[in-house]
Scaffold this motif. Structure first.
Motif, mmCIF file in Angstrom:
data_model
loop_
_atom_site.group_PDB
_atom_site.id
_atom_site.type_symbol
_atom_site.label_atom_id
_atom_site.label_comp_id
_atom_site.label_asym_id
_atom_site.label_seq_id
_atom_site.Cartn_x
_atom_site.Cartn_y
_atom_site.Cartn_z
ATOM 1 N N LYS A 118 -5.119 10.069 -27.949
ATOM 2 C CA LYS A 118 -5.192 11.346 -29.175
ATOM 3 C C LYS A 118 -6.387 11.873 -29.074
ATOM 4 O O LYS A 118 -6.669 12.920 -29.374
ATOM 5 N N ASP A 119 -7.729 10.769 -29.033
ATOM 6 C CA ASP A 119 -8.881 11.518 -29.155
ATOM 7 C C ASP A 119 -9.785 11.667 -27.822
ATOM 8 O O ASP A 119 -11.068 11.367 -27.829
ATOM 9 N N GLY A 120 -9.106 11.552 -26.587
ATOM 10 C CA GLY A 120 -10.048 11.505 -25.281
ATOM 11 C C GLY A 120 -9.477 12.497 -24.540
ATOM 12 O O GLY A 120 -8.783 13.495 -24.873
ATOM 13 N N TYR A 121 -9.572 12.369 -23.186
ATOM 14 C CA TYR A 121 -9.513 13.083 -22.214
ATOM 15 C C TYR A 121 -7.792 13.649 -22.015
ATOM 16 O O TYR A 121 -7.133 12.723 -21.868
ATOM 17 N N ASN A 122 -7.409 14.763 -22.227
ATOM 18 C CA ASN A 122 -5.862 15.189 -21.733
ATOM 19 C C ASN A 122 -5.981 16.664 -20.811
ATOM 20 O O ASN A 122 -6.584 17.478 -21.414
ATOM 21 N N ASP A 123 -5.256 16.464 -20.014
ATOM 22 C CA ASP A 123 -5.326 17.828 -19.267
ATOM 23 C C ASP A 123 -4.256 18.798 -19.922
ATOM 24 O O ASP A 123 -3.473 18.452 -20.481
ATOM 25 N N PHE A 124 -4.258 20.020 -19.653
ATOM 26 C CA PHE A 124 -3.440 20.936 -20.096
ATOM 27 C C PHE A 124 -3.383 22.149 -19.297
ATOM 28 O O PHE A 124 -4.314 22.553 -18.128
ATOM 29 N N ASN A 125 -2.620 23.322 -19.551
ATOM 30 C CA ASN A 125 -2.488 24.558 -18.710
ATOM 31 C C ASN A 125 -2.235 24.193 -17.161
ATOM 32 O O ASN A 125 -2.828 24.989 -16.551
ATOM 33 N N THR A 126 -1.452 23.500 -17.321
ATOM 34 C CA THR A 126 -1.102 23.052 -15.638
ATOM 35 C C THR A 126 0.482 22.149 -15.635
ATOM 36 O O THR A 126 0.482 21.474 -16.651
ATOM 37 N N PHE A 127 1.097 22.241 -14.447
ATOM 38 C CA PHE A 127 2.256 21.403 -14.413
ATOM 39 C C PHE A 127 2.003 20.232 -13.624
ATOM 40 O O PHE A 127 0.877 20.077 -12.953
ATOM 41 N N TYR A 128 2.583 19.263 -13.843
ATOM 42 C CA TYR A 128 2.526 17.991 -13.268
ATOM 43 C C TYR A 128 3.970 17.574 -12.565
ATOM 44 O O TYR A 128 5.071 18.309 -12.839
ATOM 45 N N SER A 137 0.766 -1.253 -0.172
ATOM 46 C CA SER A 137 -0.005 0.122 -0.027
ATOM 47 C C SER A 137 0.808 1.426 0.003
ATOM 48 O O SER A 137 0.124 2.537 -0.037
ATOM 49 N N ILE A 138 2.048 1.266 0.184
ATOM 50 C CA ILE A 138 2.916 2.426 0.308
ATOM 51 C C ILE A 138 4.178 2.178 -1.030
ATOM 52 O O ILE A 138 4.887 1.217 -0.781
ATOM 53 N N LEU A 139 4.308 3.271 -1.565
ATOM 54 C CA LEU A 139 5.368 3.129 -2.402
ATOM 55 C C LEU A 139 6.335 4.530 -2.367
ATOM 56 O O LEU A 139 5.570 5.560 -2.069
ATOM 57 N N ALA A 140 7.540 4.438 -2.182
ATOM 58 C CA ALA A 140 8.440 5.547 -1.855
ATOM 59 C C ALA A 140 8.952 5.922 -3.347
ATOM 60 O O ALA A 140 9.127 5.314 -4.128
ATOM 61 N N GLY A 141 9.423 7.039 -3.493
ATOM 62 C CA GLY A 141 9.755 7.784 -4.585
ATOM 63 C C GLY A 141 10.542 9.115 -4.281
ATOM 64 O O GLY A 141 10.290 9.772 -3.302
ATOM 65 N N THR A 142 11.336 9.762 -5.527
ATOM 66 C CA THR A 142 11.969 10.874 -5.293
ATOM 67 C C THR A 142 11.353 11.471 -6.559
ATOM 68 O O THR A 142 11.254 11.279 -7.671
ATOM 69 N N LEU A 143 11.101 12.965 -6.242
ATOM 70 C CA LEU A 143 10.317 13.774 -7.018
ATOM 71 C C LEU A 143 11.585 14.205 -8.163
ATOM 72 O O LEU A 143 12.640 14.936 -7.817
ATOM 73 N N ALA A 144 11.495 13.867 -9.127
ATOM 74 C CA ALA A 144 12.283 14.348 -10.476
ATOM 75 C C ALA A 144 12.184 15.460 -10.818
ATOM 76 O O ALA A 144 13.133 16.240 -11.529
ATOM 77 N N ARG A 145 10.863 15.775 -11.285
ATOM 78 C CA ARG A 145 10.618 17.107 -11.925
ATOM 79 C C ARG A 145 9.464 17.930 -11.246
ATOM 80 O O ARG A 145 8.378 16.927 -10.793
ATOM 81 N N LEU A 146 9.138 19.033 -11.066
ATOM 82 C CA LEU A 146 8.185 19.893 -10.613
ATOM 83 C C LEU A 146 7.377 20.441 -11.654
ATOM 84 O O LEU A 146 6.001 20.978 -11.481
ATOM 85 N N ASP A 147 7.833 20.726 -12.783
ATOM 86 C CA ASP A 147 7.270 21.409 -14.105
ATOM 87 C C ASP A 147 7.082 20.507 -15.043
ATOM 88 O O ASP A 147 7.364 21.016 -16.366
ATOM 89 N N ARG A 148 6.749 19.318 -15.098
ATOM 90 C CA ARG A 148 6.469 18.319 -16.219
ATOM 91 C C ARG A 148 5.460 18.798 -16.728
ATOM 92 O O ARG A 148 4.288 19.155 -16.486
ATOM 93 N N ASP A 149 5.391 18.712 -18.284
ATOM 94 C CA ASP A 149 4.102 19.035 -19.026
ATOM 95 C C ASP A 149 3.158 17.887 -18.702
ATOM 96 O O ASP A 149 3.320 16.749 -18.294
ATOM 97 N N ALA A 150 1.742 18.199 -18.750
ATOM 98 C CA ALA A 150 0.733 17.283 -18.456
ATOM 99 C C ALA A 150 0.966 16.128 -19.270
ATOM 100 O O ALA A 150 1.116 16.133 -20.614
ATOM 101 N N PRO A 151 0.693 14.972 -18.655
ATOM 102 C CA PRO A 151 0.686 13.677 -19.535
ATOM 103 C C PRO A 151 -0.373 13.676 -20.565
ATOM 104 O O PRO A 151 -1.315 14.130 -20.499
ATOM 105 N N HIS A 152 0.261 12.945 -21.828
ATOM 106 C CA HIS A 152 -0.684 12.860 -22.873
ATOM 107 C C HIS A 152 -1.386 11.385 -22.680
ATOM 108 O O HIS A 152 -0.528 10.318 -23.072
ATOM 109 N N TYR A 153 -2.693 11.238 -22.371
ATOM 110 C CA TYR A 153 -3.347 9.750 -22.250
ATOM 111 C C TYR A 153 -3.721 9.326 -23.617
ATOM 112 O O TYR A 153 -3.419 8.123 -23.890
#
Length: 818
Positions: free
Chosen positions: A42-52, A24-40
């Motif tokens: 081509k013709d479906g929902y994709n976030d934009f105008n924000t950092f991930y 239930s718990i996974l550890a990790g290190t933040l590599a980027r704070l200003d990554r582009d929104a992921p592209h899920y």
């Protein structure tokens, strides 16, 4: 060890040993704070105008929405998605989530008796922003003074700006806060475009007003206003209905379907402005008079959906794009037709990967003279003459050079010339031209012989019976624009010879009545994958015979050198409109009168159909005159029932030269008969004659398969990218195919000549700002670095005088400008 991750949150960068991790718990290190929104999708929902945020946490499907906490147990983000091919995970920051939560908390304190809806202001400019580094914005034209001003006003960790069509701003969070606090107000933006400072005042719209919050369910279908997400995908201005919802009621007395508005004019679901798809992929004119019931027709399948989804249903006897199963399933493995057990090579068809597809194999036809001969190829057609079995025992295997001399702009067959002397004296004396028999036309029940080549290249003849001599093809657009047969009737046989056995259909005397040719289509598998499939049908010989007669008798077109002799090549006059047939029984329900139905039946008692408009070619003479769904009843008062009737009418215009190249059409539109003068277009048989390679991309004028999609950019459409090379500058900087180059360094490039004039002034190593428009209508601005050492600028031109392609270097390193 702790590190500030921005906006007051702290994340412990601690990697735990694997043996103490829990499910239930996974550890990790933040590599980027200003990554582009992921592209899920081509013709479906994709976030934009924000950092991930990005981290190598290895989360998998099913964990979306899980909290991401720091070492002190404070939530800093939400798990949004992950990359299945790696351990990367993407987290949504919580700044705007916390804002919405505070509005809800304050609302709970206000409403004590019962919970009521709490408004959360959300503003939007209806723009899509992209974050670019300072080096990229500098190449896009950002002035050094502006860069220094922004750097001093921003935190030290800032590394770039936001860009939309060269509009330079600061960062997503500040922009979103500014818009949310100024809903229904106006904001003043100071922007820079191509090195020029501008000040624009834009209204801030309410994001909730363009977000669907109603839906209508009718007969199992759910209809709702167009969402912001979908409008971004198809580049639609405004957010409402594609078309107003209507209720269809059948009048039993007249047999007509009457349409009435499903909702009253003042209903909140009805948008005040009916959306028009500016990309040109959909052309619908919807009446705004909702008070009167009118005769309407079913809306055809959205052509933009064809482009996005790659839906390639191949049908014969085409009635309606959305109809159920047709009379024959072309790819049904359980077909009841007789199967030929001949051992046919499975790799006998090769499809060329270019804008002109499927020109690989050859068919012998009528020679122009005793000194040269013409051959025909049509998408993988390969056959010998009926008497080839005699010649093949005498003629030794010989390499014969072929030259394409004519490529039909509609039916895509090619005439190819060769020198009979290459066969030798004995071979040239034995090879005879096949006799073409365009008339009488093939009818249902006729016996024909399929003459082709076996896997061992031996001539083979099979007898069969015609089951359908006039099956209309319907091949949807492929993922990449390429030739597809339109406005074409083909011949079907009762024997399935397989998808690789092609050749010629002859009568008992060996006279060629049709070409048994291969067609290519795409089948969709899943959401993104598609696969090419081939099927074979008969192509009537009359079109080929007509072109050959014009070449032999002397055409009026430009001359072309064929085997050392200049011959005038024919020009083809066509109506650049994609059509499909509809049965008269169905046309009656759309309001077509009995008098016209009787006239069409009298003209053609076999087909009993009427032609309807599916779409017009972009840039054609008919583009702004004919509309989708129009029924073409007559040309010059003569009823029209099939594609050949229109081709014959276009030939009469060339023969007699009346009406200034226009057809007098009688059409049926929305319950009314209309007389229209519709212009035709003249095309030659040379195809693309000029190609330019710049920075590793191949550009030329858009071919007919691109114009058939119905869209050309307003800024200019003469520089279309059709291919790109791996490792080139365009590959590195993301300038790919399926788009037009409309500007280079702020200078318009409406055609190839202007494009050459601009690019030949660019030096080696220079960063170039390029504005493009995609096939879906989306504009884009990017920059790339020119490399003249490995990727010089050159062009290929076809010279009709010598019938050769010539390469010319326009700009290269240590080379003078051409």
């Amino acid at each position: 060890m702790t590190q500030n991750i921005g906006y007051g949150f702290v994340c412990q960068r601690l990697l735990l040993p694997c043996f103490i991790l829990r499910v239930s718990i996974l550890a990790g290190t933040l590599a980027r704070l200003d990554r582009d929104a992921p592209h899920y999708k081509k013709d479906g929902y994709n976030d934009f105008n924000t950092f991930y945020m990005q981290a190598a946490s290895g989360t998998k499907g099913g964990s979306s929405g899980s909290p991401v906490i720091d070492w002190q147990g404070r939530a800093v983000a939400l798990n949004a998605g992950s990359k299945s091919s790696s351990a990367s995970a993407f987290f949504l920051p919580l700044q705007r989530v916390v804002r919405a939560l505070k509005f809800l908390q304050n609302g709970r304190e206000t409403f004590r008796d019962k919970w009521e809806a709490v408004p959360i202001p959300r503003g939007t400019l209806q723009m899509t922003f992209v974050h670019k580094g300072f080096d990229e914005t500098r190449r896009l034209g950002l002035q050094s003074e502006t860069e220094q001003l922004v750097r001093h006003a921003s935190p030290l960790v800032e590394t770039g700006m936001l860009v939309v069509d060269s509009v330079v701003i600061t960062q997503f969070l500040k922009m979103e806060s500014l818009l949310d606090d100024n809903v229904h107000q106006k904001v003043e933006l100071q922007i820079e475009r191509g090195g020029k400072s501008l000040v624009v005042v834009l209204p801030v719209e309410d994001l909730h007003s363009i977000t669907p919050n109603y839906f209508l369910e009718v007969s199992g279908a759910v209809i709702h206003p167009l969402s912001y997400q979908q409008s971004v995908l198809v580049t639609i201005d405004g957010h409402g209905w594609y078309a107003p919802p209507l209720i269809y009621t059948r009048d039993d007395s007249s047999g007509l379907w009457i349409a009435k508005p499903a909702l009253p004019p003042g209903a909140p679901l009805i948008s005040s402005v009916i959306n028009q798809v500016e990309s040109g992929l959909v052309n619908k004119n919807v009446s705004s008079d909702f008070d009167k019931a009118s005769l309407v027709e079913p809306v055809l399948q959205d052509r933009s959906k064809e482009l996005a989804d790659g839906d390639t249903n191949m049908e014969t006897n085409y009635e309606h794009v959305g109809d159920g199963p047709q009379t024959r399933n072309e790819f049904d493995s359980g077909t009841k037709k007789r199967r030929v057990e001949e051992d046919i090579s499975s790799n006998g068809v090769v499809t060329a990967d270019s804008s002109l597809h499927g020109h690989d194999d050859l068919q012998l036809v009528e020679p122009v003279s005793s000194e040269d001969a013409l051959l025909i190829e049509n998408q993988g057609v390969q056959a010998g003459a009926a008497n080839a079995s005699v010649a093949e025992r005498i003629i030794e295997p010989t390499l014969v050079m072929l030259e394409v001399v004519f490529l039909h702009p509609v039916h895509n067959f090619a005439l190819v010339s060769y020198n009979p002397a290459a066969l030798g004296t004995v071979g040239a004396s034995l090879v005879r031209a096949a006799e073409l028999l365009p008339e009488p036309a093939i009818r249902r029940g006729d016996s024909v012989y399929l003459v082709g080549l076996s896997r061992s290249l031996h001539a083979t003849s099979r007898k069969s019976v015609v089951t359908n001599p006039c099956a209309a093809l319907n091949i949807a657009s492929a993922d990449c624009p390429r030739y597809r047969s339109t406005n074409m009737e083909v011949i079907e046989l009762d024997t399935d010879f397989g998808s690789t056995f092609s050749g010629a259909l002859t009568d008992e005397h060996g006279r060629v009545k049709a070409i048994w040719g291969s067609f290519s289509t795409q089948l969709k598998y899943g959401s993104s994958s598609s696969e090419d499939h081939q099927f074979v049908r008969g192509i009537p010989i009359y079109t080929i015979d007509n072109v050959l007669k014009k070449i032999i008798s002397g055409a009026k077109g430009p001359a072309l050198l064929i085997n050392g002799i200049k011959r005038p090549m024919p020009l083809v006059r066509i109506l650049e409109v994609e059509l499909y047939p509809t049965l008269l029984s169905k046309a009656r329900s759309f309001g077509l009168s009995d008098s016209w139905i009787q006239a069409l039946v009298k003209k053609d008692p076999i087909r009993r159909q009427v032609l309807r408009v599916k779409g017009c070619f972009a840039g054609s003479s008919a583009e702004n005159l004919l509309e989708e769904g129009d029924m073409i009843l007559a040309i010059n008062k003569e009823p029209v029932t099939c594609f050949r009737d229109i081709e014959d009418a276009c030939q009469l215009l060339d023969q007699y030269g009346y009406n200034d190249g226009k057809l007098n059409l009688t059409i049926f539109r929305q319950g009314s008969e209309i007389e229209l003068l519709v212009g035709t277009d003249v095309r030659d048989g040379t195809g693309t004659t000029r190609v330019i390679n710049w920075c590793g991309c191949i550009v030329h004028e858009p071919h007919s398969a691109v114009r058939a999609l119905g869209f050309l950019p307003r800024e200019g459409h003469g520089v279309y990218i059709t291919r790109w090379c791996h490792g080139s500058p365009v590959h590195r900087y993301g300038l790919f195919a399926l788009q037009w180059i409309v500007e280079v360094n702020g200078k318009p490039t409406p055609d190839l000549d202007s494009f050459v004039d601009v690019t030949k002034e660019l030096e080696h190593g220079m960063f170039v700002r390029v504005k493009t428009v995609h096939l879906n209508g989306k504009p884009r601005v990017l920059s790339l670095k020119q490399d003249l050492h490995y990727w010089p600028t050159w062009e290929l031109r076809f010279d009709r005088e010598t019938a050769q392609w010539h390469r010319k270097t326009i700009k290269a390193l240590n080379c003078n400008i051409a």
